[in-house]
Motif scaffolding. Structure first.
Motif, PDB file in Angstrom:
ATOM      1  N   LEU A 105      59.880  77.050   5.377  1.00 38.00           N
ATOM      2  CA  LEU A 105      60.539  75.947   5.898  1.00 38.00           C
ATOM      3  C   LEU A 105      60.055  74.647   4.487  1.00 38.00           C
ATOM      4  O   LEU A 105      61.350  73.998   4.378  1.00 38.00           O
ATOM      5  CB  LEU A 105      59.189  75.129   6.914  1.00 38.00           C
ATOM      6  N   GLN A 106      59.238  75.156   3.655  1.00 40.30           N
ATOM      7  CA  GLN A 106      59.593  73.585   2.686  1.00 40.30           C
ATOM      8  C   GLN A 106      60.596  74.495   2.009  1.00 40.30           C
ATOM      9  O   GLN A 106      61.453  73.824   0.701  1.00 40.30           O
ATOM     10  CB  GLN A 106      58.340  74.598   1.794  1.00 40.30           C
ATOM     11  N   ASP A 107      60.849  75.687   1.762  1.00 34.81           N
ATOM     12  CA  ASP A 107      62.469  76.120   1.061  1.00 34.81           C
ATOM     13  C   ASP A 107      63.481  74.885   0.999  1.00 34.81           C
ATOM     14  O   ASP A 107      64.334  75.473   0.338  1.00 34.81           O
ATOM     15  CB  ASP A 107      62.146  77.741   0.964  1.00 34.81           C
ATOM     16  N   TRP A 108      63.755  75.513   2.772  1.00 40.81           N
ATOM     17  CA  TRP A 108      64.342  75.243   3.462  1.00 40.81           C
ATOM     18  C   TRP A 108      64.833  73.544   3.216  1.00 40.81           C
ATOM     19  O   TRP A 108      66.011  72.816   2.879  1.00 40.81           O
ATOM     20  CB  TRP A 108      64.419  74.885   4.619  1.00 40.81           C
ATOM     21  N   LEU A 109      63.726  72.983   3.255  1.00 42.98           N
ATOM     22  CA  LEU A 109      63.360  71.226   3.279  1.00 42.98           C
ATOM     23  C   LEU A 109      63.970  71.445   2.017  1.00 42.98           C
ATOM     24  O   LEU A 109      65.058  69.864   1.815  1.00 42.98           O
ATOM     25  CB  LEU A 109      62.415  70.491   3.370  1.00 42.98           C
ATOM     26  N   ASN A 110      63.494  71.850   0.741  1.00 45.92           N
ATOM     27  CA  ASN A 110      63.863  71.543  -0.968  1.00 45.92           C
ATOM     28  C   ASN A 110      65.421  71.371  -1.190  1.00 45.92           C
ATOM     29  O   ASN A 110      65.675  70.675  -1.880  1.00 45.92           O
ATOM     30  CB  ASN A 110      63.233  72.365  -1.335  1.00 45.92           C
ATOM     31  N   VAL A 111      65.760  72.542   0.376  1.00 46.66           N
ATOM     32  CA  VAL A 111      67.868  72.449  -0.348  1.00 46.66           C
ATOM     33  C   VAL A 111      68.516  71.846   0.529  1.00 46.66           C
ATOM     34  O   VAL A 111      69.916  71.124   0.740  1.00 46.66           O
ATOM     35  CB  VAL A 111      68.018  74.100  -0.048  1.00 46.66           C
ATOM     36  N   ARG A 112      67.952  71.234   1.896  1.00 48.07           N
ATOM     37  CA  ARG A 112      68.212  70.233   2.807  1.00 48.07           C
ATOM     38  C   ARG A 112      69.251  69.234   2.630  1.00 48.07           C
ATOM     39  O   ARG A 112      68.525  68.584   1.952  1.00 48.07           O
ATOM     40  CB  ARG A 112      67.023  70.108   3.969  1.00 48.07           C
ATOM     41  N   PRO A 113      70.037  68.853   2.787  1.00 44.69           N
ATOM     42  CA  PRO A 113      71.567  68.001   2.229  1.00 44.69           C
ATOM     43  C   PRO A 113      70.186  66.690   2.877  1.00 44.69           C
ATOM     44  O   PRO A 113      70.315  65.929   3.715  1.00 44.69           O
ATOM     45  CB  PRO A 113      72.253  68.563   3.458  1.00 44.69           C
ATOM     46  N   THR A 114      70.189  65.823   2.205  1.00 43.97           N
ATOM     47  CA  THR A 114      69.499  64.620   2.400  1.00 43.97           C
ATOM     48  C   THR A 114      69.711  63.808   2.770  1.00 43.97           C
ATOM     49  O   THR A 114      69.785  62.506   3.557  1.00 43.97           O
ATOM     50  CB  THR A 114      68.578  64.420   1.193  1.00 43.97           C
ATOM     51  N   ASP A 115      71.309  63.979   2.484  1.00 48.04           N
ATOM     52  CA  ASP A 115      72.134  62.417   2.890  1.00 48.04           C
ATOM     53  C   ASP A 115      72.475  62.531   4.794  1.00 48.04           C
ATOM     54  O   ASP A 115      73.354  62.213   5.317  1.00 48.04           O
ATOM     55  CB  ASP A 115      73.310  62.525   2.434  1.00 48.04           C
ATOM     56  N   ARG A 116      71.907  63.792   5.369  1.00 49.30           N
ATOM     57  CA  ARG A 116      72.455  63.849   6.810  1.00 49.30           C
ATOM     58  C   ARG A 116      72.035  63.387   7.720  1.00 49.30           C
ATOM     59  O   ARG A 116      71.168  63.260   8.701  1.00 49.30           O
ATOM     60  CB  ARG A 116      72.604  65.930   6.607  1.00 49.30           C
ATOM     61  N   GLY A 117      71.046  62.860   6.553  1.00 50.97           N
ATOM     62  CA  GLY A 117      69.854  61.712   8.050  1.00 50.97           C
ATOM     63  C   GLY A 117      68.407  62.536   8.023  1.00 50.97           C
ATOM     64  O   GLY A 117      68.149  63.042   7.016  1.00 50.97           O
ATOM     65  N   PRO A 118      67.297  61.987   8.588  1.00 48.77           N
ATOM     66  CA  PRO A 118      66.341  62.584   8.604  1.00 48.77           C
ATOM     67  C   PRO A 118      65.636  63.701   9.571  1.00 48.77           C
ATOM     68  O   PRO A 118      64.125  63.819   9.907  1.00 48.77           O
ATOM     69  CB  PRO A 118      64.971  61.373   9.329  1.00 48.77           C
ATOM     70  N   TYR A 119      66.250  64.669  10.135  1.00 50.55           N
ATOM     71  CA  TYR A 119      66.568  64.905  11.050  1.00 50.55           C
ATOM     72  C   TYR A 119      66.193  67.078  10.088  1.00 50.55           C
ATOM     73  O   TYR A 119      66.998  67.222   9.033  1.00 50.55           O
ATOM     74  CB  TYR A 119      67.025  65.675  12.058  1.00 50.55           C
ATOM     75  N   VAL A 120      65.469  67.739  10.135  1.00 50.35           N
ATOM     76  CA  VAL A 120      64.897  69.099   9.929  1.00 50.35           C
ATOM     77  C   VAL A 120      66.664  69.677   9.805  1.00 50.35           C
ATOM     78  O   VAL A 120      66.636  70.745   8.574  1.00 50.35           O
ATOM     79  CB  VAL A 120      63.947  69.352   9.788  1.00 50.35           C
ATOM     80  N   PHE A 121      67.060  69.963  10.914  1.00 51.77           N
ATOM     81  CA  PHE A 121      67.829  70.602  10.938  1.00 51.77           C
ATOM     82  C   PHE A 121      69.541  69.828  11.430  1.00 51.77           C
ATOM     83  O   PHE A 121      69.872  70.017  12.201  1.00 51.77           O
ATOM     84  CB  PHE A 121      67.935  71.968  11.806  1.00 51.77           C
ATOM     85  N   PRO A 122      70.119  69.066  10.111  1.00 51.54           N
ATOM     86  CA  PRO A 122      70.852  67.753  10.457  1.00 51.54           C
ATOM     87  C   PRO A 122      72.257  68.970  10.899  1.00 51.54           C
ATOM     88  O   PRO A 122      72.295  70.060  10.244  1.00 51.54           O
ATOM     89  CB  PRO A 122      70.776  67.098   9.395  1.00 51.54           C
ATOM     90  N   SER A 123      72.982  68.485  12.057  1.00 48.09           N
ATOM     91  CA  SER A 123      74.499  69.171  11.499  1.00 48.09           C
ATOM     92  C   SER A 123      75.382  69.233  11.091  1.00 48.09           C
ATOM     93  O   SER A 123      75.018  68.233  10.005  1.00 48.09           O
ATOM     94  CB  SER A 123      74.880  68.427  13.201  1.00 48.09           C
ATOM     95  N   ARG A 124      75.807  69.861  10.964  1.00 54.22           N
ATOM     96  CA  ARG A 124      77.174  69.989  10.136  1.00 54.22           C
ATOM     97  C   ARG A 124      78.736  68.558  10.376  1.00 54.22           C
ATOM     98  O   ARG A 124      79.367  68.592   9.997  1.00 54.22           O
ATOM     99  CB  ARG A 124      77.863  71.302   9.712  1.00 54.22           C
ATOM    100  N   ILE A 125      78.627  68.756  11.406  1.00 51.17           N
ATOM    101  CA  ILE A 125      79.594  67.585  12.270  1.00 51.17           C
ATOM    102  C   ILE A 125      78.835  66.179  11.778  1.00 51.17           C
ATOM    103  O   ILE A 125      77.901  66.302  12.271  1.00 51.17           O
ATOM    104  CB  ILE A 125      80.008  68.603  13.542  1.00 51.17           C
TER     105      ILE A 125
END
Length: 209
Positions: A105-125
């Motif tokens: 989960l930490q690995d994912w949060l480190n690479v998660r697109p931060t410009d897509r909002g506050p959600y753990v699993f942002p949508s690509r849409i």
């Protein structure tokens, strides 16, 4: 015109409409590890984090996809426990985030697109702030089929039920299972875990013919 609208609406089947196939099966420990290894090998960081978090949290799909980073992390680090207010009941529920889940989960949060909002699993849409429960169900469907398993026998509720059922079997504590699942009534937990059915099957497996 109203007749035409009604006709079109009636002709479109609901996305989740279909034959009832019974309660979804639980995932056995060997299958859980097989999923983890498969996702690790494919380097699918989001999916590995999602799978582990689904097993740990025991959340409904609608709650899992709407988790915010602040629900599971503080100061950029994943916490030992998370919390969320359930959509269905409006009540808060806490869940453990195990060590084997915190790392991916930490690995994912480190690479998660931060410009897509506050959600753990942002949508690509861009019109959607996070993955929908329907998209999550499709992802799980892909995992099941990719593992060569029957996708009609397993689903998102397999992930939700698995950990709670294991806890009940090891402890016999139905109240604890109810709290972890966020149920308001103990009867709901009994039906959801299929306790009476599972107990009967366990007994039958011990009988030699």
């Amino acid at each position: 015109m109203s007749t035409e609208i009604k006709t079109n609406s009636a002709s479109r089947a609901a996305w989740n409409k279909g034959p009832l196939v019974g309660q979804k099966r639980l995932l056995r420990p060997k299958k859980i590890w097989a999923f983890r290894i498969r996702l690790q090998m494919k380097r699918r960081k989001r999916d590995l984090a999602m799978f582990n978090l689904a097993i740990d949290s025991k959340l409904r799909g609608c709650d899992l996809v709407s988790l915010r980073v602040d629900d599971v992390a503080s100061g950029g680090r994943v916490r030992d426990r998370g919390t969320i207010v359930q959509h269905k009941t409006g009540r808060p529920v806490q869940f453990e985030i195990t060590e084997q889940t915190r790392a991916p989960l930490q690995d994912w949060l480190n690479v998660r697109p931060t410009d897509r909002g506050p959600y753990v699993f942002p949508s690509r849409i861009h019109e959607q702030p996070h993955l929908t429960a329907r998209q999550y169900a499709r992802i799980v469907h892909g995992w099941i089929e990719g593992a060569g398993m029957d996708s009609t026998a397993y689903g998102t509720h397999s992930l939700r039920r698995t950990n709670a059922a294991q806890i009940y079997r090891k402890t016999g504590n139905l109240r604890a299972a109810r709290l972890l699942l966020g149920h308001t009534k103990i009867e709901s937990t009994v039906r959801y875990l299929g306790i009476e059915v599972d107990d009967a099957l366990s007994l039958s497996e011990q009988v030699e013919l």
